[in-house]
Design an enzyme around this catalytic site. Structure first.
Site, PDB file in Angstrom:
ATOM      1  N   GLY A  65       0.816  -1.217   0.016  1.00 28.88           N
ATOM      2  CA  GLY A  65      -0.119  -0.093  -0.040  1.00 28.88           C
ATOM      3  C   GLY A  65       0.896   1.349  -0.077  1.00 28.88           C
ATOM      4  O   GLY A  65       2.015   1.376   0.416  1.00 28.88           O
ATOM      5  N   CYS A  66       0.193   2.399  -0.367  1.00 31.41           N
ATOM      6  CA  CYS A  66       1.066   3.588  -0.430  1.00 31.41           C
ATOM      7  C   CYS A  66       1.511   4.061   0.884  1.00 31.41           C
ATOM      8  O   CYS A  66       2.648   4.606   1.150  1.00 31.41           O
ATOM      9  CB  CYS A  66       0.392   4.678  -1.279  1.00 31.41           C
ATOM     10  N   TYR A  67       0.575   3.930   1.810  1.00 30.25           N
ATOM     11  CA  TYR A  67       1.080   4.725   3.110  1.00 30.25           C
ATOM     12  C   TYR A  67       1.989   3.736   3.854  1.00 30.25           C
ATOM     13  O   TYR A  67       3.007   3.994   4.139  1.00 30.25           O
ATOM     14  CB  TYR A  67      -0.324   4.784   4.112  1.00 30.25           C
TER      15      TYR A  67
END
Lengths: 348, 348, 348, 348
Positions: free
Chosen positions: B152-154
């Protein structure tokens, strides 16, 4: 591989040139200059280059005209009016190609230049050798020249929107031009007009009717139309970084409907790799050309009033500056015109 | 040259994948899918591709799992939770590499996945073959795998900020993570939270403490630290399109000052082409990594309280999604890791 | 009706004060100063006042301390550290109320002030008479004072988020604070960090851990908690003009779930007209308080780790500066606390 | 005190009306409607009203035409074409003043309305009683009417820019109008054109030449000029929330220089509280009128081509909608025209 240099490389246009030239297969960047940052590396000053050490390690040089010119085959000058003229004679002597992204070689007539920019032209004798670097209009002229006056950003967008009309002989004078620009067009130097809190959620016009790009547009239209065309030009600042949207209102000698105009434009630009004429319901948007050398156009005709509305978008740093400069270099050197310019732009 | 396909190519992540893969010298894009736009060309739907006919003429296919998989060597799935699992078994049978930019292969433990995403995992048997695709942490695992769960990006931004501490054994539980994200992270589907007038000049938190990326971060930190690490994660939306800025607060078992921390981080990432540890006065900014696969980091130590502040920036669509997916593909195929990822980002 | 003056009226905070005071029924604005614009009218300099001639015709005066003080009952100083101290002794002699929106009267201890701001405090003897102007915490102190140190914008947001915990004795040290601010917080003077093209689509941290508002927050928390509380504070700039979103991570001596925390906060602020504790799914957003003197809060508890996440939003120019200054004036003069502060904010 | 109601109160225009009417000393808001939010309080739905309980506790009613009308003296309809006509007959019977912020009463000629909006006008018999609510042009007509067609946002900005020319008889046909608008003008309903990531850093035109506000402008110009004036109108979306900047290009029968034009405009608007003609170097900017009912204008003359450039700014929700509606109400009821409209706008 040719060796290139960039004078004024720390400005937005200079940095965009670095970005493009770093990916150009025929070019080696040999030197970059910045009076402000002389001695520093590109990566030290601008974070975006930090992850790309092959360019990030470039060191900004100070300006030393003769020395600079002697090191490169092609010199880009990305600096204000009055800069490129300091380099032109030496470039000519050494055979160095000069591509001026400033204003010094955009007018063939020194008097108009001096009136427009309020400074004396120190190498007016070279103006006859310079060519106005808008390839879609003057490609063959550019090919044989060693001094290129890269067009202004607004003129690029306005001229591409008007050229098919002007060239066809249908255009009447005057034309009304309303452009909106992202703020990067004003350069990288802070100032009250560009302070974030005052700029966000704000639109304003500046220099309406008297902006210096008006005469530049008029000069080129006259060449195309073989007749004087008056230009009423109003630029505006809108809250974004990149992009120009130009909306042109013109009257034609005979009435034309949208279909006829689209046919005219499609035909005029049919071989152009960087101009897209949009038809049907699709309209230009600046984001579709951000980071590219493309211009998107659409046109509408109001038959009753013989009015044409032509709309164009460019990236002011791309087709409006650095991209077009690279395109001009490609033409001068006889390379395929989109060499180094085939990166897809921002998808969002 | 391998043949690749992209499922969900019309979303922001899918389009960024197209942009990157179109410039990748080892790859031919063979198919792209979109249920919404099936039958249309990429250029018809998205203006930015109009000027690049070699990709603009791609036609979106509808999804037909078996047919799709049979045509490609490597399949990217840029679609929500529950999509990639439909493709995994067939990919395994046909030997197709599966790189899931969704969530289905981010957890080795199906129970945690099911609890986190509230859906049943239909191919839990394949989870043991999948690898978490954060190359800076698990490069050798990725190299030998055929199913990659792209992070995921976070989590990408948080894990890169915390990895040196977690790996060193110095990290105490819990860690506090505050991230701000551009709105493209929420996808391309309009909705009240993403409506321009309500979003501009506005910041808000969403899903504080309970966002699904919390467990993803915690799972990976535990692997690195060989100990349970609780994660308190608060994401926020800020008015921009791209970019994540993550600020991590952590306590360490022994006090460390900024210099010691910088040394630890510089050493940990010394061979990493996509991670830059900034030292001195320079701090991360999202714009410096926009359009790239890079992560910029900085770290500060408060000796008295044994608190570490680590700050990281990525482009949520780059290192946080499409860029990292390409990086993972490069690793799986044994190509140089920055192949197709060496474009300089936005200069402004 | 009292007569008020504003020193530094041309800055953002000064202009917001003018906006608020112009609508205040108990106040007559008698003078405004600006060294930059002395002699010009407000309407000449700032377009927004052009349509409101009753204030637009105000003429900026230059600074002349004694003369200024003699003309007004209450003086607002909206100027940097070191300015208000020039006025304090004269105000005391003449009985003029001094409300400093700068930093000179935020610390009771001159030594901490001098360490934090690096300048000598020229009227340290008056510090014992000054009060920290955060009404929700120190209302009765403010009521009896003639010198008010109006709090910093970040401290206002952080202290309102932490006060119920600190006051209850449950708060452990240290606390971690991540704030994001609109750019107007940096003032109206242009500079490279605030240049539109570099600021739009960009987030960056600045002065992490060492920002001067850290000690201000810590000082006030210690007063509330009756114990030393260390503060790790990281501010960030986000691309908008107004607003602060502060996210606080703190640990408590006993575990508390979200419901218990909401009850604590609701009770603590139950009589406060300018603080709204949001419960249920509703979360703070900066736009909901833009142009107002309000603070919106939400709180979450992670029982396992005894971590509290408290989130607050204010308008940095409203509750974070000019609004709070007016609120303090209302308290000093015994007027209803929301006098002149009841305008509804921006609906979009 | 009169009792007012707002139909469609949950939209941006409706909310701005609530904001303005809540501060209006002659008005009590008796009811607000929203089909979407019926039964909810204003504060529950929109955070900005949470801090203002006197309005925040209003409950949205569903629409029940007869019941609504019977409760109020004056009804504002802030809803799409076709809504207000449902209320008009009942308002007439009950003597309720109807102020339509939609489109149903902007055209005296039902045929033009029906052609423009593509719907049948159900109370064409009442059109002769309705007045076009642009006070600067038709104040005395408005004063005696009970049905007001509040002008469109673009027409307001264009007509104020052109009225002095049209009224003087100097205006030639056609006129070219380029407007840029903030996105709130498109309403509060999400959609692909208004999705934040696609809208930020983007400008596009929409409905060039064929936008429905073109005929509205032309109709009013014809009344002013006593002659047919063709209008070529091109609206654009720019990345901001509020504000319209309109740039008009017109030709005049005789040449006029800037000084002559400024004199004409200053004279025409000399008694107008909400129109400011800017002279000298000062130019309009949208932010200077945000949150207000003001219009700022500037004008330039190009003597050679007999071209006039007139530039105007308004807040599309203020003078372009809710502000003007309140101004119209003030005129109908004989109150001072700026009652409830004297709040100073945004200082930044």
């Amino acid at each position: 591989m040719i060796k290139v240099g960039i004078v004024g490389a720390a400005g937005y246009t200079g940095r965009e040139l670095i970005r493009l030239l770093a990916g150009h297969p025929q070019v080696e960047i040999r030197l970059i200059t910045s009076r402000t940052y002389a001695g520093k590396t590109l990566a030290e000053v601008f974070g975006v280059f930090r992850s790309f050490p092959e360019v990030g390690e470039f060191v900004f040089a100070d300006r030393d005209v003769e020395k600079l010119v002697s090191q490169v085959d092609c010199l880009f000058v990305a600096a204000p009016a009055g800069t490129a003229m300091e380099y032109a004679s030496i470039c000519k002597q050494s055979g160095t190609v000069l591509i001026d992204l400033g204003t010094d070689f955009r007018f063939a007539d020194a008097a108009i230049y001096e009136k427009t920019y309020g400074i004396n032209h120190s190498c007016a004798d070279l103006l006859s050798e310079a060519r106005y670097g808008l390839p879609e209009l003057w490609r063959s002229d550019i090919a044989g020249s060693r001094i290129i006056g890269n067009p202004g950003c607004y003129p690029t967008s306005a001229l591409l929107a008007l050229a098919p009309l002007a060239h066809s002989g249908l255009l009447k004078s005057p034309v009304n031009i309303s452009s909106v620009s992202g703020i990067s067009g004003a350069g990288s130097t802070p100032g009250p007009m560009y302070h974030y809190p005052d700029r966000t959620e704000n639109v304003e016009a500046y220099k309406p009717v008297v902006h210096r790009h008006g005469p530049e547009i008029a000069t080129q239209l006259a060449k195309l139309a073989q007749a004087a065309i008056d230009v009423i030009f109003v630029p505006h600042l809108v809250p974004m970084s990149r992009g120009i949207f130009t909306t042109v209102f013109a009257q034609t000698k005979v009435p034309l409907d949208t279909g006829e105009l689209e046919a005219l434009y499609l035909d005029f630009y049919r071989y152009e790799p960087f101009v897209e004429v949009l038809v049907g319901d699709i309209l230009p948007q600046t984001k579709a050309v951000a980071g590219t050398n493309s211009c998107h156009l659409a046109v509408r005709g109001d038959y009753t009033t013989k009015t044409v509305v032509a709309m164009s978008v460019i990236d002011n740093l791309g087709k409006g500056a650095a991209g077009q400069a690279v395109q001009n270099m490609n033409i001068v050197y006889g390379w395929q015109e989109n060499t180094g310019l085939s990166q897809i732009g921002l998808v969002v």
